[in-house]
Design a protein around this motif. Structure first.
Motif, short mmCIF file in Angstrom:
data_model
loop_
_atom_site.label_atom_id
_atom_site.label_comp_id
_atom_site.label_asym_id
_atom_site.label_seq_id
_atom_site.Cartn_x
_atom_site.Cartn_y
_atom_site.Cartn_z
N PRO A 130 0.72 -6.59 1.78
CA PRO A 130 0.55 -7.82 0.99
C PRO A 130 1.18 -7.72 -0.40
N PHE A 131 1.29 -6.50 -0.92
CA PHE A 131 1.88 -6.30 -2.24
C PHE A 131 3.36 -6.70 -2.23
N ILE A 132 4.08 -6.25 -1.20
CA ILE A 132 5.50 -6.59 -1.09
C ILE A 132 5.67 -8.06 -0.71
N LYS A 133 4.83 -8.51 0.25
CA LYS A 133 4.95 -9.89 0.72
C LYS A 133 4.70 -10.90 -0.41
N SER A 134 3.81 -10.57 -1.32
CA SER A 134 3.48 -11.47 -2.43
C SER A 134 4.39 -11.26 -3.63
N LYS A 135 5.48 -10.52 -3.42
CA LYS A 135 6.45 -10.24 -4.49
C LYS A 135 5.79 -9.49 -5.65
N PHE A 136 5.05 -8.45 -5.27
CA PHE A 136 4.45 -7.50 -6.21
C PHE A 136 3.40 -8.15 -7.12
N ASP A 137 2.57 -8.97 -6.50
CA ASP A 137 1.49 -9.63 -7.23
C ASP A 137 0.24 -8.74 -7.16
N VAL A 138 -0.13 -8.16 -8.30
CA VAL A 138 -1.28 -7.25 -8.32
C VAL A 138 -2.61 -7.99 -8.18
N LEU A 139 -2.60 -9.31 -8.32
CA LEU A 139 -3.84 -10.09 -8.16
C LEU A 139 -4.01 -10.65 -6.76
N ASN A 140 -3.06 -10.40 -5.87
CA ASN A 140 -3.20 -10.85 -4.49
C ASN A 140 -4.48 -10.26 -3.91
N PRO A 141 -5.42 -11.10 -3.43
CA PRO A 141 -6.72 -10.59 -2.96
C PRO A 141 -6.61 -9.52 -1.88
#
Length: 457
Positions: A33-44
């Motif tokens: 999910p980190f890569i998929k969300s373009k490195f969004d650290v707040l992605n649940p």
């Protein structure tokens, strides 16, 4: 009346442990999910996976030292449940994409939040007075179980007395804490807003309310609310910062902020641990951290493979305790359950009654039900996070979201969503924060309008 506890001594230990493989797989699940969300650290999904992996890593560090077990079947259960959480998040992402045209991203300009000096002084006096009343409650309760007069020596028996129900605090003590807590959370967000708006004097004024909340935290004797405060501060800062920078994630800066948040939490954790006597000469700091956030993973393995906890005819007896308490208090013929688990697992001299959120979900709803809960939690938090963005990262939405996101940080340690977020006390806390926010927003806007009127005349 005090609670009677029992101790379970597991027959399995660290031999053939799967904790290392489990930790590696969970870190890999966090990467997706980190890569998929373009490195969004707040992605649940990323928060959930990386925190759970972190708890497992702590258990892995002390697996040999404390002879901690982790069977293959337990590892599979945790991996499957984690995948279901991620699938729930992915489903929410697809759903949000399907309605994206109806929820176009809006942007709000970050403006300063003001408080007049007279009103600031009134709230400072009020917080000091409320802290004094809570301190008086502390002295009265502590005197019932200890003859110590030094604060640090009184704190440990006080906390133990509360946990075992030997002593209780007045209801108003909780109300005063809740008010100070709500004002502190609002103030933290307002500090970030004022910093972004370069209103540094106002940021200092609001920051004083946060400092005045610390005595309330210390008087609880626990580290839980310190942890919540750090999580709220970090999440709210990222969201306010991103709104001010048109939703852009600055990964390097955010990782630095996460590092600072971890250091601040460690300092608070160490400080309150020394004050309440849980960190002493016979325990290192790492010992305490692993005891607090690592062995719960191993205890869950004991629950799955060896332990049998009492089962009742009522659904949700360990996850919906506040709901049953509310129904019982309003005349319904249902029992009152306790969140406190009286069956401890003993790994030698190290004991715990914390078994991760999975334990409570499985105990109440079975393995299939646990999977459904994990899927729904993944969906709920991801959907809420995306709607927050689509609505332009509004202040009141940031305030609410940052206040309820902490359960996904802590699922590898304990259940917090059903037992805290869905409680009447939490709902009233959120309402209180919104009322405070609207009150100060009204005064702030009135001042800005007045300033604009004066500038034009």
């Amino acid at each position: 009346m005090s609670i009677q506890v029992a101790y379970f001594h597991p027959s399995y230990g660290a031999e053939n442990s799967f904790i290392y493989l489990l930790t590696a797989i969970l870190f890999l699940l966090a990467v997706i999910p980190f890569i998929k969300s373009k490195f969004d650290v707040l992605n649940p999904s990323f928060i959930y996976s990386v925190c759970l992996a972190g708890f497992c890593m702590l258990a892995a560090i002390y697996t040999e030292k404390w002879d901690l077990p982790m069977h293959f079947n337990t590892a599979v259960i945790m991996i499957v449940m984690s995948i279901l959480f991620l699938v729930g998040g992915l489903t929410a992402e697809f759903y949000c994409l399907s309605i994206k045209n109806d929820l176009k991203l809006k942007t709000e300009k970050t403006q300063g939040f003001f408080i007049s000096w007279p009103l600031w002084f009134i709230f400072v006096i009020l917080l000091v007075f409320l802290a004094y009343l809570n301190y008086a409650d502390f002295l009265n309760a502590a005197s019932q179980i200890t003859k110590e007069t030094e604060f640090s020596k009184m704190l440990k028996p006080f906390v133990e007395g509360l946990m075992s129900h030997v002593i209780t605090l007045p209801r108003w003590n909780e109300y005063r804490f809740r008010f100070a807590n709500g004002l502190a959370y609002l103030s933290i967000m307002v500090v970030w807003i004022n910093i972004m708006a370069r209103q540094y004097k106002e940021a200092l004024k609001w920051g004083s309310f946060v400092l005045l909340f610390i005595p309330f935290l210390v008087l609880t004797g626990g580290r839980q609310h310190f942890m919540y405060l750090v999580m709220f501060s970090m999440v709210s800062f990222f969201l306010v910062y991103r709104r001010n920078h048109k939703g852009v994630c600055a990964l390097s800066k955010e990782l630095a902020i996460i590092g600072i948040a971890i250091v601040v939490f460690m300092i608070c954790f160490l400080g309150i641990g020394i004050i309440n006597g849980k960190i002493g000469f016979n325990k290192s700091f790492l010992d305490v951290i692993v005891h607090y956030a690592g062995i719960n993973i191993s205890a869950f393995d004991v629950y799955v493979n060896e332990m049998v906890m009492p089962v009742t005819q009522y659904i949700g007896s360990s996850t919906m305790v506040p709901i049953y308490g509310f129904l019982n208090a309003h005349g319904f013929n249902v029992p009152q359950f306790s969140q406190y688990i009286t069956l401890f697992t003993a790994f030698g001299q190290i004991t715990t009654n914390v078994y991760t959120a999975f334990c409570r979900y499985i105990h109440d709803f079975g393995y299939f039900g646990c999977g459904i809960v994990m899927f729904l939690l993944g969906f709920f938090y991801t959907f809420t996070y995306r709607i927050l963005y689509y609505q332009g990262l509004k202040n009141w939405m940031i305030l609410l979201y940052a206040s309820i996101v902490y359960p996904i940080f802590l699922m590898g340690r304990e259940e917090r969503f059903f037992n805290e977020i869905l409680s009447t006390s939490k709902i009233s806390f959120l309402i209180e924060m919104l009322i405070l926010y609207k009150f100060f927003e009204f005064l702030s806007k009135r001042r800005m309008n007045s300033d604009e009127f004066k500038s034009h005349h």
